[in-house]
Scaffold this motif. Structure first.
Motif, short mmCIF file in Angstrom:
data_model
loop_
_atom_site.label_atom_id
_atom_site.label_comp_id
_atom_site.label_asym_id
_atom_site.label_seq_id
_atom_site.Cartn_x
_atom_site.Cartn_y
_atom_site.Cartn_z
N LEU A 127 10.81 10.50 -3.77
CA LEU A 127 9.60 9.82 -4.23
C LEU A 127 8.63 10.75 -4.95
O LEU A 127 7.99 10.35 -5.92
CB LEU A 127 8.90 9.16 -3.04
N PHE A 128 8.52 12.00 -4.50
CA PHE A 128 7.63 12.93 -5.20
C PHE A 128 8.12 13.19 -6.62
O PHE A 128 7.32 13.40 -7.53
CB PHE A 128 7.53 14.25 -4.43
N VAL A 129 9.44 13.17 -6.81
CA VAL A 129 9.99 13.36 -8.14
C VAL A 129 9.83 12.10 -8.99
O VAL A 129 9.42 12.16 -10.15
CB VAL A 129 11.47 13.78 -8.06
N SER A 130 10.15 10.94 -8.42
CA SER A 130 10.17 9.71 -9.21
C SER A 130 8.77 9.15 -9.47
O SER A 130 8.50 8.59 -10.53
CB SER A 130 11.03 8.65 -8.54
N ARG A 131 7.85 9.32 -8.52
CA ARG A 131 6.51 8.73 -8.65
C ARG A 131 5.42 9.77 -8.87
O ARG A 131 4.34 9.42 -9.36
CB ARG A 131 6.17 7.92 -7.40
N GLY A 132 5.67 10.99 -8.43
CA GLY A 132 4.63 12.00 -8.43
C GLY A 132 3.93 12.03 -7.09
O GLY A 132 3.94 11.05 -6.34
N TYR A 133 3.33 13.16 -6.79
CA TYR A 133 2.69 13.35 -5.48
C TYR A 133 1.55 12.35 -5.27
O TYR A 133 1.46 11.70 -4.23
CB TYR A 133 2.17 14.78 -5.38
N ALA A 134 0.67 12.24 -6.24
CA ALA A 134 -0.52 11.40 -6.09
C ALA A 134 -0.18 9.93 -5.90
O ALA A 134 -0.87 9.21 -5.18
CB ALA A 134 -1.45 11.57 -7.29
N GLU A 135 0.89 9.47 -6.54
CA GLU A 135 1.26 8.07 -6.49
C GLU A 135 2.17 7.71 -5.32
O GLU A 135 2.57 6.55 -5.16
CB GLU A 135 1.95 7.66 -7.80
N THR A 136 2.49 8.69 -4.50
CA THR A 136 3.34 8.45 -3.33
C THR A 136 2.48 8.40 -2.08
O THR A 136 1.79 9.37 -1.76
CB THR A 136 4.40 9.57 -3.18
N GLY A 137 2.52 7.28 -1.39
CA GLY A 137 1.74 7.14 -0.16
C GLY A 137 2.61 7.30 1.07
O GLY A 137 3.84 7.20 0.99
N THR A 138 1.97 7.51 2.21
CA THR A 138 2.75 7.64 3.44
C THR A 138 3.53 6.37 3.78
O THR A 138 4.65 6.47 4.30
CB THR A 138 1.86 8.06 4.62
N PRO A 139 3.01 5.15 3.50
CA PRO A 139 3.84 3.96 3.75
C PRO A 139 5.13 3.97 2.93
O PRO A 139 6.19 3.55 3.41
CB PRO A 139 2.93 2.80 3.34
N ASP A 140 5.04 4.47 1.69
CA ASP A 140 6.24 4.58 0.85
C ASP A 140 7.24 5.55 1.47
O ASP A 140 8.46 5.30 1.47
CB ASP A 140 5.87 5.08 -0.55
N LEU A 141 6.74 6.65 1.98
CA LEU A 141 7.61 7.68 2.53
C LEU A 141 8.35 7.20 3.77
O LEU A 141 9.56 7.40 3.91
CB LEU A 141 6.80 8.94 2.86
N VAL A 142 7.62 6.55 4.68
CA VAL A 142 8.28 6.11 5.91
C VAL A 142 9.25 4.96 5.62
O VAL A 142 10.31 4.86 6.25
CB VAL A 142 7.26 5.72 7.00
N ALA A 143 8.90 4.11 4.65
CA ALA A 143 9.82 3.02 4.29
C ALA A 143 11.10 3.58 3.69
O ALA A 143 12.21 3.14 4.02
CB ALA A 143 9.14 2.06 3.32
N GLU A 144 10.97 4.56 2.81
CA GLU A 144 12.14 5.17 2.17
C GLU A 144 13.01 5.90 3.19
O GLU A 144 14.25 5.85 3.12
CB GLU A 144 11.69 6.15 1.08
N ALA A 145 12.37 6.57 4.13
CA ALA A 145 13.11 7.32 5.15
C ALA A 145 13.66 6.44 6.25
O ALA A 145 14.56 6.85 7.00
CB ALA A 145 12.22 8.40 5.75
N GLY A 146 13.10 5.22 6.39
CA GLY A 146 13.54 4.33 7.45
C GLY A 146 13.06 4.76 8.82
O GLY A 146 13.77 4.60 9.82
N VAL A 147 11.84 5.33 8.87
CA VAL A 147 11.27 5.78 10.14
C VAL A 147 9.86 5.20 10.29
O VAL A 147 9.35 4.55 9.39
CB VAL A 147 11.22 7.33 10.21
N THR A 148 9.25 5.47 11.42
CA THR A 148 7.90 4.99 11.66
C THR A 148 6.86 6.00 11.20
O THR A 148 7.17 7.18 10.99
CB THR A 148 7.68 4.74 13.17
N ARG A 149 5.62 5.54 11.06
CA ARG A 149 4.54 6.47 10.73
C ARG A 149 4.38 7.51 11.82
O ARG A 149 4.07 8.68 11.55
CB ARG A 149 3.22 5.70 10.54
N GLY A 150 4.60 7.09 13.06
CA GLY A 150 4.53 8.04 14.16
C GLY A 150 5.53 9.17 14.02
O GLY A 150 5.22 10.33 14.31
N ALA A 151 6.74 8.82 13.54
CA ALA A 151 7.77 9.84 13.33
C ALA A 151 7.35 10.80 12.23
O ALA A 151 7.56 12.02 12.33
CB ALA A 151 9.10 9.18 12.98
N LEU A 152 6.75 10.27 11.18
CA LEU A 152 6.27 11.13 10.10
C LEU A 152 5.26 12.14 10.63
O LEU A 152 5.38 13.36 10.39
CB LEU A 152 5.62 10.28 8.99
#
Length: 201
Positions: free
Chosen positions: A27-52
């Protein structure tokens, strides 16, 4: 049984961490750092926010881990190419070529040479590089100086100068420049520094 349980927990933890780093890299490569949110990251990884937040303090910490992993991968490529037994100048040439090839991995130049400096700052990025690609270059230069293939140049400054040249070459190649031209140019720079008569093979 307890030991097996601890290993299982560690395996799960390692798997989760790896999934987050892979998601961050994508996501950091495809969207850039600023445009990547934590909800995007946990959804992509298939984990919870708590796990992040168990593994990383925040999005910046995950980005830093991605940079560290990518930098380590580049260093492994360099070390594989500049194998023991090569003449020091040949090892420098092979290592430099391996760096430029490794940086052609899609998104890597943008991530390591552009975004990382903006997000982490120069000092933190230099510290990461000093453990990985910068370290391999310093070691290669030190071996060449010790072998008498290079004069007794100031090691840190020489590594910084050549490292900047390699980074600029990687950026140019990513923008469409012919890789062989940059290989020849940097090899010529190193050859110009060499002690006359030093073996290059």
């Amino acid at each position: 049984m307890q030991e097996a349980g601890r290993r299982s927990n560690k395996d799960r933890s390692d798997t989760t961490r790896a999934a987050l780093i892979a998601a961050g890299r994508k996501l950091f490569v495809s969207r850039g750092y600023a445009e990547t949110g934590t909800p995007d990251l946990v959804a992509e990884a298939g984990v919870t926010r708590g796990a992040l937040y168990h593994h990383f303090a925040d999005k910046r910490a995950l980005f830093r881990a991605v940079v560290e992993v990518e930098s380590a991968a580049v260093a492994r490529e360099i070390e594989s190419a500049a194998r023991p037994g090569l003449a020091p100048l040949k090892a420098l040439s092979r290592g430099g070529a391996a760096f430029l090839e490794a940086m052609r991995e899609p998104g890597r130049t943008q991530l390591l040479l552009i975004d990382a400096a903006a997000v982490l700052g120069r000092e933190e990025l230099d510290a990461i590089d000093a453990r990985h690609g910068g370290r391999t270059l310093r070691e290669g230069l030190a071996a060449a100086i010790q072998a008498g293939a290079l004069p007794k140049l100031p090691l840190a400054a020489t590594a910084q100068l050549l490292g900047a040249a390699y980074d600029r070459a990687a950026l140019a190649i990513a923008a469409g420049a012919e890789p062989s031209e940059w290989h020849k140019l940097i090899d010529a720079v190193v050859a110009g520094l060499a002690v006359p008569g030093a073996p290059s093979r």
